[in-house]
Each structure stands twice: as C-alpha cells, then as structure tokens.
Design a protein around this motif. Structure first.
Motif, PDB file in Angstrom:
ATOM      1  N   ASN A 161      12.305  -4.314   1.448  1.00 17.00           N
ATOM      2  CA  ASN A 161      11.359  -4.376   0.172  1.00 17.00           C
ATOM      3  C   ASN A 161       9.976  -4.459   0.756  1.00 17.00           C
ATOM      4  O   ASN A 161       9.871  -4.973   1.751  1.00 17.00           O
ATOM      5  CB  ASN A 161      11.704  -5.246  -0.820  1.00 17.00           C
ATOM      6  N   TRP A 162       8.991  -4.718  -0.251  1.00 18.73           N
ATOM      7  CA  TRP A 162       7.601  -4.882   0.024  1.00 18.73           C
ATOM      8  C   TRP A 162       7.596  -6.473  -0.215  1.00 18.73           C
ATOM      9  O   TRP A 162       6.387  -7.230   0.182  1.00 18.73           O
ATOM     10  CB  TRP A 162       6.603  -4.312  -0.651  1.00 18.73           C
ATOM     11  N   TRP A 163       8.608  -7.201  -0.644  1.00 16.84           N
ATOM     12  CA  TRP A 163       8.558  -8.689  -0.769  1.00 16.84           C
ATOM     13  C   TRP A 163       9.661  -9.120  -0.005  1.00 16.84           C
ATOM     14  O   TRP A 163      10.973  -8.493   0.173  1.00 16.84           O
ATOM     15  CB  TRP A 163       8.393  -8.875  -2.171  1.00 16.84           C
ATOM     16  N   ALA A 164       9.659 -10.584   0.285  1.00 21.15           N
ATOM     17  CA  ALA A 164      10.776 -11.079   0.802  1.00 21.15           C
ATOM     18  C   ALA A 164      10.727 -12.793   0.416  1.00 21.15           C
ATOM     19  O   ALA A 164       9.567 -13.213   0.526  1.00 21.15           O
ATOM     20  CB  ALA A 164      10.935 -11.020   2.389  1.00 21.15           C
ATOM     21  N   ASN A 165      11.671 -13.545   0.021  1.00 20.53           N
ATOM     22  CA  ASN A 165      11.728 -14.787  -0.365  1.00 20.53           C
ATOM     23  C   ASN A 165      12.217 -15.481   1.299  1.00 20.53           C
ATOM     24  O   ASN A 165      12.834 -15.090   1.886  1.00 20.53           O
ATOM     25  CB  ASN A 165      12.840 -14.947  -1.251  1.00 20.53           C
ATOM     26  N   ALA A 209      -5.269   0.100   4.477  1.00 17.58           N
ATOM     27  CA  ALA A 209      -6.144   1.245   4.715  1.00 17.58           C
ATOM     28  C   ALA A 209      -6.165   2.216   3.481  1.00 17.58           C
ATOM     29  O   ALA A 209      -7.328   2.511   2.874  1.00 17.58           O
ATOM     30  CB  ALA A 209      -6.354   2.074   5.888  1.00 17.58           C
ATOM     31  N   PHE A 210      -5.136   2.421   2.877  1.00 15.34           N
ATOM     32  CA  PHE A 210      -5.205   3.568   1.953  1.00 15.34           C
ATOM     33  C   PHE A 210      -5.738   2.898   0.452  1.00 15.34           C
ATOM     34  O   PHE A 210      -6.256   3.597  -0.254  1.00 15.34           O
ATOM     35  CB  PHE A 210      -3.787   3.613   1.241  1.00 15.34           C
ATOM     36  N   LEU A 211      -5.612   1.581   0.471  1.00 13.67           N
ATOM     37  CA  LEU A 211      -6.240   0.822  -0.724  1.00 13.67           C
ATOM     38  C   LEU A 211      -7.776   1.048  -0.935  1.00 13.67           C
ATOM     39  O   LEU A 211      -8.285   0.985  -1.854  1.00 13.67           O
ATOM     40  CB  LEU A 211      -5.942  -0.368  -1.017  1.00 13.67           C
ATOM     41  N   LEU A 212      -8.351   1.245   0.210  1.00 14.20           N
ATOM     42  CA  LEU A 212      -9.743   1.387   0.389  1.00 14.20           C
ATOM     43  C   LEU A 212     -10.289   2.664   0.513  1.00 14.20           C
ATOM     44  O   LEU A 212     -11.712   3.237   0.310  1.00 14.20           O
ATOM     45  CB  LEU A 212     -10.210   0.559   1.745  1.00 14.20           C
ATOM     46  N   SER A 213      -9.409   3.839   0.418  1.00 16.97           N
ATOM     47  CA  SER A 213      -9.889   5.157   0.604  1.00 16.97           C
ATOM     48  C   SER A 213     -10.698   5.360  -0.925  1.00 16.97           C
ATOM     49  O   SER A 213     -10.127   5.408  -1.987  1.00 16.97           O
ATOM     50  CB  SER A 213      -8.570   5.885   0.731  1.00 16.97           C
ATOM     51  N   LYS A 214     -11.994   5.941  -0.482  1.00 17.50           N
ATOM     52  CA  LYS A 214     -12.592   6.749  -1.793  1.00 17.50           C
ATOM     53  C   LYS A 214     -12.116   7.692  -2.385  1.00 17.50           C
ATOM     54  O   LYS A 214     -12.282   7.964  -3.723  1.00 17.50           O
ATOM     55  CB  LYS A 214     -14.210   6.785  -1.431  1.00 17.50           C
ATOM     56  N   ASP A 215     -11.341   8.353  -1.673  1.00 18.94           N
ATOM     57  CA  ASP A 215     -10.641   9.776  -2.337  1.00 18.94           C
ATOM     58  C   ASP A 215      -9.646   9.415  -3.235  1.00 18.94           C
ATOM     59  O   ASP A 215      -9.041  10.105  -4.094  1.00 18.94           O
ATOM     60  CB  ASP A 215     -10.500  10.766  -1.139  1.00 18.94           C
ATOM     61  N   MET A 216      -8.737   8.526  -2.771  1.00 16.21           N
ATOM     62  CA  MET A 216      -7.594   8.207  -3.003  1.00 16.21           C
ATOM     63  C   MET A 216      -7.219   7.577  -4.492  1.00 16.21           C
ATOM     64  O   MET A 216      -6.593   7.693  -5.212  1.00 16.21           O
ATOM     65  CB  MET A 216      -6.440   7.693  -2.209  1.00 16.21           C
ATOM     66  N   ALA A 241       0.892  -1.261  -0.005  1.00 22.16           N
ATOM     67  CA  ALA A 241       0.010   0.021   0.011  1.00 22.16           C
ATOM     68  C   ALA A 241       0.895   1.134  -0.045  1.00 22.16           C
ATOM     69  O   ALA A 241       0.518   2.284  -0.681  1.00 22.16           O
ATOM     70  CB  ALA A 241      -0.990   0.104   1.247  1.00 22.16           C
ATOM     71  N   ASP A 242       2.073   0.993   0.613  1.00 17.76           N
ATOM     72  CA  ASP A 242       3.063   2.476   0.723  1.00 17.76           C
ATOM     73  C   ASP A 242       3.496   2.666  -0.581  1.00 17.76           C
ATOM     74  O   ASP A 242       3.617   3.739  -1.123  1.00 17.76           O
ATOM     75  CB  ASP A 242       4.005   2.125   1.715  1.00 17.76           C
ATOM     76  N   VAL A 252       1.914   2.065  -3.574  1.00 22.72           N
ATOM     77  CA  VAL A 252       0.781   2.897  -4.110  1.00 22.72           C
ATOM     78  C   VAL A 252       0.774   4.396  -3.583  1.00 22.72           C
ATOM     79  O   VAL A 252       0.472   5.219  -4.503  1.00 22.72           O
ATOM     80  CB  VAL A 252      -0.306   2.087  -4.190  1.00 22.72           C
ATOM     81  N   ARG A 253       0.831   4.466  -2.465  1.00 25.10           N
ATOM     82  CA  ARG A 253       0.811   5.831  -1.808  1.00 25.10           C
ATOM     83  C   ARG A 253       1.698   6.584  -2.487  1.00 25.10           C
ATOM     84  O   ARG A 253       1.657   7.963  -2.664  1.00 25.10           O
ATOM     85  CB  ARG A 253       0.850   5.669  -0.307  1.00 25.10           C
ATOM     86  N   ASP A 254       2.912   6.067  -2.628  1.00 23.00           N
ATOM     87  CA  ASP A 254       4.175   7.027  -3.028  1.00 23.00           C
ATOM     88  C   ASP A 254       3.923   7.444  -4.295  1.00 23.00           C
ATOM     89  O   ASP A 254       4.183   8.436  -5.080  1.00 23.00           O
ATOM     90  CB  ASP A 254       5.376   6.121  -3.146  1.00 23.00           C
ATOM     91  N   ALA A 255       3.365   6.374  -5.045  1.00 24.51           N
ATOM     92  CA  ALA A 255       2.925   6.711  -6.592  1.00 24.51           C
ATOM     93  C   ALA A 255       1.964   7.876  -6.669  1.00 24.51           C
ATOM     94  O   ALA A 255       1.849   9.144  -7.531  1.00 24.51           O
ATOM     95  CB  ALA A 255       2.256   5.706  -7.260  1.00 24.51           C
ATOM     96  N   ARG A 256       0.943   7.963  -5.602  1.00 25.95           N
ATOM     97  CA  ARG A 256      -0.041   9.010  -5.794  1.00 25.95           C
ATOM     98  C   ARG A 256       0.519  10.238  -5.296  1.00 25.95           C
ATOM     99  O   ARG A 256       0.169  11.331  -5.913  1.00 25.95           O
ATOM    100  CB  ARG A 256      -1.166   8.551  -4.486  1.00 25.95           C
ATOM    101  N   THR A 257       1.508  10.059  -4.418  1.00 26.17           N
ATOM    102  CA  THR A 257       2.139  11.465  -3.890  1.00 26.17           C
ATOM    103  C   THR A 257       3.255  12.184  -4.812  1.00 26.17           C
ATOM    104  O   THR A 257       3.062  13.496  -5.080  1.00 26.17           O
ATOM    105  CB  THR A 257       2.698  11.039  -2.567  1.00 26.17           C
ATOM    106  N   ASN A 258       3.636  11.192  -5.598  1.00 24.51           N
ATOM    107  CA  ASN A 258       4.726  11.705  -6.487  1.00 24.51           C
ATOM    108  C   ASN A 258       4.571  11.605  -7.928  1.00 24.51           C
ATOM    109  O   ASN A 258       5.300  11.766  -8.933  1.00 24.51           O
ATOM    110  CB  ASN A 258       5.978  11.125  -6.130  1.00 24.51           C
ATOM    111  N   ASN A 259       3.390  11.282  -8.238  1.00 28.43           N
ATOM    112  CA  ASN A 259       2.875  11.229  -9.379  1.00 28.43           C
ATOM    113  C   ASN A 259       3.590  10.052 -10.456  1.00 28.43           C
ATOM    114  O   ASN A 259       4.155  10.497 -11.559  1.00 28.43           O
ATOM    115  CB  ASN A 259       2.675  12.345 -10.167  1.00 28.43           C
TER     116      ASN A 259
END
Length: 486
Positions: free
Chosen positions: A482-486, A410-417, A130-131, A133-140
């Motif tokens: 990272n947002w992933w790990a093996n 939570a960010f992914l469920l926001s109607k505004d974002m 989610a972070d 996607v939030r970063d993409a929103r914030t920084n276009n």
C-alpha cells in the motif's frame, strides 16, 4: 519579521461558502481537471528547483470531471464561510452548515479498515501516492478519498528521505475521518482537521521555483476609499455615521502572494483571518474564555486609525539525524502580532510610532488562546495545517530531499499531467463587516492585517542534529504494497 500589508481579512472565506451554497454541494474533484497537453498550470511557478520530469503527455484536448478521476472531497464550506454572487464573504447559518455537512457525510466513500483505525505513526509514501494519481490519470479513474485525505494524517511529525527506495515518507498521527458540522474533513476521534492532499499539492507546485514567494493573504482598502473616509463630514447620528463610513469604504481588495488565489490554501487562510478580524472588532464573540474584543479594551475612542493584527507561525527547531535524511518536526505555535496604523486626509496608510496598549493586549491574548480557539473553531486548526504543510515542503526543497530520492513526486509537478482544482477567487470584500464606528464624533476603527507564512528562515537557520533519529529511521522501514503503513 514584519508583515507587508497583510489584511486579507478572512472575508474571503465567507464568500467561498455562499458561492458553494448557490452552486449546490460540489465534489472537490469537480474542479480538478487534467491540463491540456503543453499548457501551463497556473498553480505551477515554472521554476526549476530540481522539479520533476515532464512525465507522460496527457491527451491533448481532454478535460476530465472530478467524478471521472479525482474525488477531491467536497467544496461546500470552509470554516462556515461562503462566497456570494458578488464575491463577498459571508458566514453561514448553523442550519445551512448542518444540512450541507449531512449531505457530505452521505456521499463519503467507505474508509479502508486499517485507515479507519487510529495510529500514532502512520507513514505515507509520496512515491506510491503519486503512483495512485498517475494510475487515475492513465485509467480515467477517481482517486480514492483516502489519498485525498492523506490517509487520515492530522499532523506530520517526521519527514524521512529513503534514497534506496527512491521515496520520501510523511509520518505522523492519523485516524479515520468524517465531516464535522461545518463541513470540514476531521478525525473521527480527535476532531482535528485532516491534512489534505490538495493543499500539499498546492504548496509543492507553488514553491517549485528558484525564488519561492512567502505565502500571505491580505485585505487592502484602496487609497481612494481611505481618502473618501477621511473627508467625511461630521455626522452626529451614530447609525448614519456607520452607514456613511461603510459606503465611503465600499469594497476592499483581496491580495495573495505565494499561492494561487483560486487555491483552497488561499481560502482557508483568508477565512481564518476574516474570523480573527471579526472577533477582534467584537462583531463575533470568541468561543473561548478570556478573549475579549479590541474595542472593549480601549480606554477612549480613537481617531480614525486601524490596528494591524496578523498571524505568523512560530516554528520550533528542526531536529535531524547525522545524514540529514530523517527530520523531526515539533509542534508549531501561532502568534498574533500588531502595529498601529492611521490614514491621512489623502488616504495614505501610515504606521504610527506610538504603541497601542489595547492592540498589544489583544494580540497577546489571541496568541495565548490560539490552541483553544483552534479546537472551538476548526478553521484556525485548518490554517495551522497549511502552515505545517508549508514547513514540510520548504524542508523537502531546501534540503534537496526530492533530488536525493530521484524525485518521487515528480508526476505531481508535471504541468502537462495535472491541474489542481480552482475555486472562484474573491477579488474584493465588503468593508462594512470590518469597520466599526465608536462615537458620534466620527471616530472609527477597522482592523487590518492578515496571515504570513515564511518557514524558509527556520529551515535554513534553526536546525539541530539529534543522533537518536538515526536509530528511529531504521524502525520506519516501509512494509507492504500500500501507499501507507502503520
């Protein structure tokens, strides 16, 4: 559970593909835009169910193209099916699929080296995802394809809630990805369709409600069309008889429940169902041995009735640790079900109390060969992926895992974002591709049915404690940035 008129004959998927061809190769993200401040996303049910906070507000009149912020993959095909200008489904020719697939592969981003390697257990952090996607929103910025393809997951075998990290991990086998000949994003090694963030997001939003609907697709002939068919005069010429039936039936209505009709989930399910119906009627040969058509199993011609064939996931028991924070998801089986229908002279649909031995035999054969069919026709594996993601979301919400971890997505469920991308929703399909006349006497068959996904009963009533999962949880500690790990 008995399906409630689920006839979304995969016609929808075909329609989706033709439209994509007419429109040209499109990036998934081209349809993914930020919602205007204060507007309601059509993909959010608006229910509470411990939904996320509102998040920060988006710039009020701003809409961003896919290229600007959300590289959502490529929307050219779903299982080799497209949608034409009339919203009618159509199967694509092999040369069309191969051409589009080649273009898709040429546009794909470089896969991070550690994601390009196969892993038996790859962990995906929903909070960190989610972070991103939030970063993409914030920084276009454009969200990396690695996020859109959930780090290459081909399945989810464990869901782990970690309150101390305020996070939920999705864990499962993963590998690097590419586009197959049908334009679907699949694993480089296994060829299995990759789980997509877009589909996860669709279900997360759709079921963020106090009373989430079951997910279903169906194609329904109208009562007026059925009445016209029932009143057709006797036509001795077989070809003229077929044309008369097709013209009388016209178009069928396409209906969805549980998810928006503009979502990719809806199209995938519709495409799989359409393929199944076409195979059941013998219009397309099944690419696996031992799956004959329904008409070939009939001993005598029927009198204007339609067997209902529909698919349902049969979820295995969910095992959990003593704290109910670690959950093991076993492989889902897909079952084809059937019941006999007929239409009276007024166009009313009725369920016959009689059994249809041929239909039952076909449904049993379809169930037994579904896994093999999913390998030969990846659209059936895509449908299974949607069913599995539905189970994951139902588990998270039913057990309140998002509440126990302070709503990490939570960010992914926001109607505004964020507004999920929308496809052109097919409203009707041509009935001719799902009607087959059998004799000069006017007998015809038209398979109805669809797909029904209801994991809530499994989550509620089919769980079992496994103490060994407590030890397993300690080995899933997330390491690295990272947002992933093996």
């Amino acid at each position: 559970m008995k399906i409630r008129k689920i006839h979304l004959r995969s016609l929808i998927c075909t329609a989706v593909y033709v439209f994509l061809i007419l429109a040209g190769i499109q990036n998934f993200s081209a349809n993914f835009v930020f919602a205007q401040s204060g507007s309601n996303s059509s993909n959010n049910s608006g229910g509470s169910r411990n939904s996320s906070g509102s998040g920060s507000n988006s710039n009020s009149d701003t809409e961003m193209s896919a290229q600007q912020f959300y590289g959502m993959g490529y929307r050219s095909m779903v299982g080799g099916i497209a949608i034409d200008a009339e919203n009618a489904l159509k199967s694509l020719a092999r040369v069309e699929m191969e051409s589009l697939s080649s273009k898709i592969r040429g546009k794909m981003q470089t896969i991070p080296s550690d994601l390009n390697q196969a892993s038996d257990l790859r962990k995906i952090s929903l909070r960190r995802l989610a972070d991103q996607v939030r970063d993409a929103r914030t920084n276009n910025k454009t969200v990396p394809e690695s996020v859109l393809y959930l780090g290459g997951l081909t399945a989810v075998t464990h869901v782990v809630a970690v309150p101390e990290e305020k996070d939920i991990y999705l864990v499962g086998p993963a590998e690097g990805w590419t586009a197959n000949l049908q334009g679907e994003i699949v694993g480089k090694i296994s060829g299995k369709p990759i789980l997509l963030f877009e589909d996860l997001l669709t279900v997360l939003r759709a079921w963020n409600a106090e009373r989430p609907e079951v997910i279903s697709v169906s194609i329904e002939p109208s009562k007026e069309a059925l009445q016209r068919v029932s009143q057709l005069p006797l036509i001795r010429n077989p070809e003229q008889n077929r044309i008369a039936h097709e013209n009388a039936m016209g178009m069928m209505n396409v209906l969805f429940t549980g998810v928006p009709d503009t979502s990719r989930v809806a199209f995938v399910l519709a495409a799989a169902d359409y393929k199944m119906k076409r195979m059941s009627l013998g219009f397309e040969a099944a690419p696996v041995k031992g799956l004959a058509s329904y008409p070939s199993m009939l001993r005598r011609s029927a009198s204007s009735y339609a067997p209902r064939f529909w698919l349902e996931p049969i979820y295995a028991t969910l095992n959990h640790d003593p704290s109910k924070l670690v959950w093991n998801i076993q492989e889902t089986k897909i079952k084809a079900l059937t019941e006999r229908e007929y239409f009276d002279t007024y166009g009313n649909r009725k369920v016959s109390g009689k059994k249809d031995a041929a239909a039952e035999k076909w449904a049993q054969s379809m169930s037994a060969r579904y896994d093999d069919l999913a390998k030969a026709e990846p659209i059936f594996a895509e449908a299974k992926n949607c069913m599995d993601l539905a189970l994951v979301v139902a588990l998270i919400y039913s057990e309140g895992l998002q509440t126990k971890t302070d709503n990490p997505f939570a960010f992914l469920l926001s109607k505004d974002m964020l507004a999920p991308p929308k496809l052109q929703a097919p409203k009707a399909v041509k009935a001719g591709s799902l009607i087959r006349t059998l004799s000069r006497s006017g007998s015809f068959i038209s398979a109805t049915g669809g797909i029904l996904i209801n994991p809530w009963e499994t989550v509620k009533n089919n769980t079992k404690e496994d103490p060994n999962l407590a030890k397993w949880a300690s080995a899933v500690v997330f390491k690295g940035q990272n947002w992933w790990a093996n």
